[in-house]
Design a protein around this motif. Structure first.
Motif, PDB file in Angstrom:
ATOM      1  N   PHE A 106     -20.734  54.596  71.966  1.00 43.84           N
ATOM      2  CA  PHE A 106     -22.153  54.714  72.272  1.00 43.84           C
ATOM      3  C   PHE A 106     -22.494  56.039  72.937  1.00 43.84           C
ATOM      4  N   VAL A 107     -21.538  56.612  73.678  1.00 42.36           N
ATOM      5  CA  VAL A 107     -21.830  57.766  74.523  1.00 42.36           C
ATOM      6  C   VAL A 107     -21.653  59.094  73.787  1.00 42.36           C
ATOM      7  N   ILE A 108     -20.639  59.207  72.944  1.00 48.20           N
ATOM      8  CA  ILE A 108     -20.383  60.475  72.255  1.00 48.20           C
ATOM      9  C   ILE A 108     -21.613  60.952  71.479  1.00 48.20           C
ATOM     10  N   PRO A 109     -22.300  60.098  70.715  1.00 49.60           N
ATOM     11  CA  PRO A 109     -23.501  60.581  70.013  1.00 49.60           C
ATOM     12  C   PRO A 109     -24.613  61.040  70.958  1.00 49.60           C
ATOM     13  N   MET A 110     -24.665  60.470  72.178  1.00 46.02           N
ATOM     14  CA  MET A 110     -25.672  60.917  73.137  1.00 46.02           C
ATOM     15  C   MET A 110     -25.323  62.292  73.697  1.00 46.02           C
ATOM     16  N   VAL A 111     -24.046  62.525  73.946  1.00 50.91           N
ATOM     17  CA  VAL A 111     -23.602  63.858  74.370  1.00 50.91           C
ATOM     18  C   VAL A 111     -23.919  64.872  73.277  1.00 50.91           C
ATOM     19  N   ASN A 112     -23.696  64.482  72.033  1.00 51.07           N
ATOM     20  CA  ASN A 112     -23.989  65.384  70.914  1.00 51.07           C
ATOM     21  C   ASN A 112     -25.485  65.675  70.792  1.00 51.07           C
ATOM     22  N   ALA A 113     -26.320  64.722  71.212  1.00 48.98           N
ATOM     23  CA  ALA A 113     -27.767  64.971  71.218  1.00 48.98           C
ATOM     24  C   ALA A 113     -28.097  66.106  72.180  1.00 48.98           C
ATOM     25  N   SER A 114     -27.388  66.133  73.300  1.00 42.46           N
ATOM     26  CA  SER A 114     -27.569  67.237  74.258  1.00 42.46           C
ATOM     27  C   SER A 114     -27.230  68.568  73.608  1.00 42.46           C
ATOM     28  N   ARG A 115     -26.138  68.601  72.856  1.00 42.74           N
ATOM     29  CA  ARG A 115     -25.730  69.842  72.191  1.00 42.74           C
ATOM     30  C   ARG A 115     -26.731  70.251  71.109  1.00 42.74           C
ATOM     31  N   ALA A 116     -27.289  69.268  70.409  1.00 44.50           N
ATOM     32  CA  ALA A 116     -28.271  69.577  69.366  1.00 44.50           C
ATOM     33  C   ALA A 116     -29.506  70.243  69.966  1.00 44.50           C
ATOM     34  N   ILE A 117     -29.915  69.778  71.124  1.00 43.96           N
ATOM     35  CA  ILE A 117     -31.103  70.322  71.781  1.00 43.96           C
ATOM     36  C   ILE A 117     -30.822  71.696  72.385  1.00 43.96           C
ATOM     37  N   HIS A 118     -29.624  71.843  72.936  1.00 44.32           N
ATOM     38  CA  HIS A 118     -29.284  73.072  73.667  1.00 44.32           C
ATOM     39  C   HIS A 118     -28.505  74.064  72.805  1.00 44.32           C
ATOM     40  N   LYS A 119     -28.690  73.973  71.476  1.00 42.20           N
ATOM     41  CA  LYS A 119     -28.113  74.951  70.542  1.00 42.20           C
ATOM     42  C   LYS A 119     -26.595  75.068  70.694  1.00 42.20           C
ATOM     43  N   GLY A 120     -25.932  73.920  70.753  1.00 42.66           N
ATOM     44  CA  GLY A 120     -24.479  73.901  70.801  1.00 42.66           C
ATOM     45  C   GLY A 120     -23.902  73.873  72.196  1.00 42.66           C
ATOM     46  N   LYS A 121     -24.726  74.128  73.191  1.00 44.56           N
ATOM     47  CA  LYS A 121     -24.259  74.070  74.573  1.00 44.56           C
ATOM     48  C   LYS A 121     -24.542  72.698  75.163  1.00 44.56           C
TER      49      LYS A 121
ATOM     50  N   TYR B  80     -17.670  61.546  64.750  1.00 45.81           N
ATOM     51  CA  TYR B  80     -17.693  62.130  66.090  1.00 45.81           C
ATOM     52  C   TYR B  80     -18.648  63.322  66.171  1.00 45.81           C
ATOM     53  N   GLU B  81     -19.045  63.862  65.040  1.00 43.09           N
ATOM     54  CA  GLU B  81     -19.924  65.035  65.029  1.00 43.09           C
ATOM     55  C   GLU B  81     -21.398  64.675  65.186  1.00 43.09           C
ATOM     56  N   GLN B  82     -21.756  63.420  64.997  1.00 47.91           N
ATOM     57  CA  GLN B  82     -23.163  63.042  64.920  1.00 47.91           C
ATOM     58  C   GLN B  82     -23.814  62.852  66.285  1.00 47.91           C
ATOM     59  N   PHE B  83     -25.143  63.012  66.297  1.00 47.77           N
ATOM     60  CA  PHE B  83     -25.901  62.744  67.512  1.00 47.77           C
ATOM     61  C   PHE B  83     -26.742  61.488  67.351  1.00 47.77           C
ATOM     62  N   SER B  84     -27.097  60.923  68.478  1.00 44.84           N
ATOM     63  CA  SER B  84     -28.006  59.779  68.525  1.00 44.84           C
ATOM     64  C   SER B  84     -29.436  60.290  68.530  1.00 44.84           C
ATOM     65  N   VAL B  85     -30.228  59.890  67.539  1.00 43.65           N
ATOM     66  CA  VAL B  85     -31.613  60.347  67.488  1.00 43.65           C
ATOM     67  C   VAL B  85     -32.429  59.707  68.607  1.00 43.65           C
ATOM     68  N   ALA B  86     -32.027  58.521  69.074  1.00 49.27           N
ATOM     69  CA  ALA B  86     -32.728  57.892  70.192  1.00 49.27           C
ATOM     70  C   ALA B  86     -32.544  58.711  71.466  1.00 49.27           C
ATOM     71  N   ALA B  87     -31.300  59.156  71.726  1.00 44.41           N
ATOM     72  CA  ALA B  87     -31.045  59.999  72.896  1.00 44.41           C
ATOM     73  C   ALA B  87     -31.701  61.366  72.742  1.00 44.41           C
ATOM     74  N   LEU B  88     -31.699  61.890  71.521  1.00 48.82           N
ATOM     75  CA  LEU B  88     -32.362  63.173  71.257  1.00 48.82           C
ATOM     76  C   LEU B  88     -33.844  63.083  71.594  1.00 48.82           C
ATOM     77  N   SER B  89     -34.500  62.052  71.090  1.00 49.74           N
ATOM     78  CA  SER B  89     -35.926  61.875  71.322  1.00 49.74           C
ATOM     79  C   SER B  89     -36.219  61.663  72.803  1.00 49.74           C
ATOM     80  N   ALA B  90     -35.426  60.805  73.455  1.00 49.60           N
ATOM     81  CA  ALA B  90     -35.651  60.520  74.872  1.00 49.60           C
ATOM     82  C   ALA B  90     -35.491  61.781  75.722  1.00 49.60           C
ATOM     83  N   THR B  91     -34.506  62.598  75.379  1.00 51.16           N
ATOM     84  CA  THR B  91     -34.271  63.828  76.136  1.00 51.16           C
ATOM     85  C   THR B  91     -35.395  64.834  75.903  1.00 51.16           C
ATOM     86  N   LEU B  92     -35.864  64.940  74.673  1.00 50.44           N
ATOM     87  CA  LEU B  92     -36.997  65.826  74.380  1.00 50.44           C
ATOM     88  C   LEU B  92     -38.247  65.380  75.141  1.00 50.44           C
TER      89      LEU B  92
END
Length: 332
Positions: free
Chosen positions: A192-207, A248-260
């Protein structure tokens, strides 16, 4: 991106549920076919039947929305060429709701992207739910094992700043995140957590940066937030949906949206725990009773997530279904 305005309860809100039944339409054979072609990095959980099995959860999910979220305009059920068990002989849906429940095929939300079908990947499917034709600007996403236990209103999901996310702010390098990430990788699962971490990377351009770590409860969305983000990040969308199985490469769109939404409004997520969570695999009835106690102890508990109920023992499953039925009758 659209703003919320006064008269919040006047905004239409739809519910979206994703559903699959591996025992119908040859889904198991298709999974086996594509799993044999998948990359070696696919997690072991993708082979487990409970990821695609379906019992009565979808019925309880729908009925809980109808009973406890009267403000919902429509319910969209997203599936892969299947018909969910919502007929009169299967689900006692009120007449007033018969034309408000729509079944949406994967081909509709993957329009123009059908090269990535079929998919057996919840993360991929969730990435394009905002493309449902006719979907309202504000919508609530349910896994089919999410249930609303008590009466809710629009204000339980949205406020003047936007969708209300349920969870807390977290950092990829924090001890809890590092622990949960290592636990998932050591068990060869995405978790559950790895895709949320990846959402952070998607928003922060890999960081890596601060992100919203979500609870297992219904997710509120503003459609235009995702439309705007993917309009300028189309490659991220395509990369996220190209995996037929969870990766393992994917992000959670729910976490992405919530973070945005948090970045936009400055309002942190609601960290009050208003749900109960049970994963009854290899558990006994007493364990489930203990996990459900907060519902009886506090009327602020609004939601439940009961994962993999089809894999529970017959006794435990009967107990959980009876408990849900009592909740829907107002007797739990």
């Amino acid at each position: 991106m659209k703003d919320l305005s006064p008269g919040l309860d006047e905004h239409p809100v739809d519910a979206v549920i994703t559903w699959v039944d591996s025992n119908k339409n040859g889904i198991k054979k298709r999974i086996a076919k594509y799993a044999s072609q998948a990359a070696s990095g696919m997690s072991s959980e993708e082979y487990e039947d409970h990821r695609y099995a379906s019992g009565n959860e979808i019925i309880f999910c729908i009925m809980s929305i109808i009973k406890n979220a009267a403000f919902i305009r429509r319910i969209y059920i997203v599936t892969d060429g299947q018909q969910p068990p919502i007929g009169p002989e299967e689900c006692n849906i009120p007449d007033t709701w018969q034309n408000r429940i729509k079944v949406v095929d994967h081909r509709e939300i993957f329009s123009g992207l059908t090269d990535y079908l079929p998919t057996f990947n919840s993360l991929s499917i969730e990435t394009v739910l905002h493309r449902i034709p006719g979907l309202s600007e504000h919508y609530i996403y349910f896994n089919d094992d999410f249930f609303i236990l008590r009466k809710t209103t629009y204000a339980d999901f949205f406020n003047e700043a936007g969708p209300i996310s349920r969870g807390y702010l977290s950092r990829p390098g924090s001890i809890p995140v590092r622990y949960d990430t290592a636990k998932a990788r050591n068990s060869n699962t995405v978790g559950f957590v790895i895709p949320m971490v990846n959402a952070s990377r998607a928003i922060h351009k890999g960081k890596e940066g601060t992100f919203v770590r979500l609870f297992h409860a219904p997710y509120a969305f503003r459609k235009s937030t995702l439309v705007d983000f993917f309009e300028t990040n189309q490659a991220l969308l395509v990369n996220n949906i190209r995996h037929r199985f969870r990766s393992y490469e994917q992000f959670s769109v729910a976490a992405l949206s919530a973070t945005l939404e948090w970045q936009r409004s400055g309002r942190p997520p609601d960290s009050t725990v208003r749900h109960v969570y049970v994963k009854p695999i290899d558990r006994f009835t007493g364990y489930c009773q203990l996990k459900l106690l907060p519902y009886a102890a506090w009327d602020g508990i609004l939601f439940a997530c009961i994962q993999s109920m089809t894999c529970a023992s017959d006794q435990v499953r009967a107990f959980l279904e009876h408990w849900l039925w009592q909740c829907l009758q107002g007797d739990a």
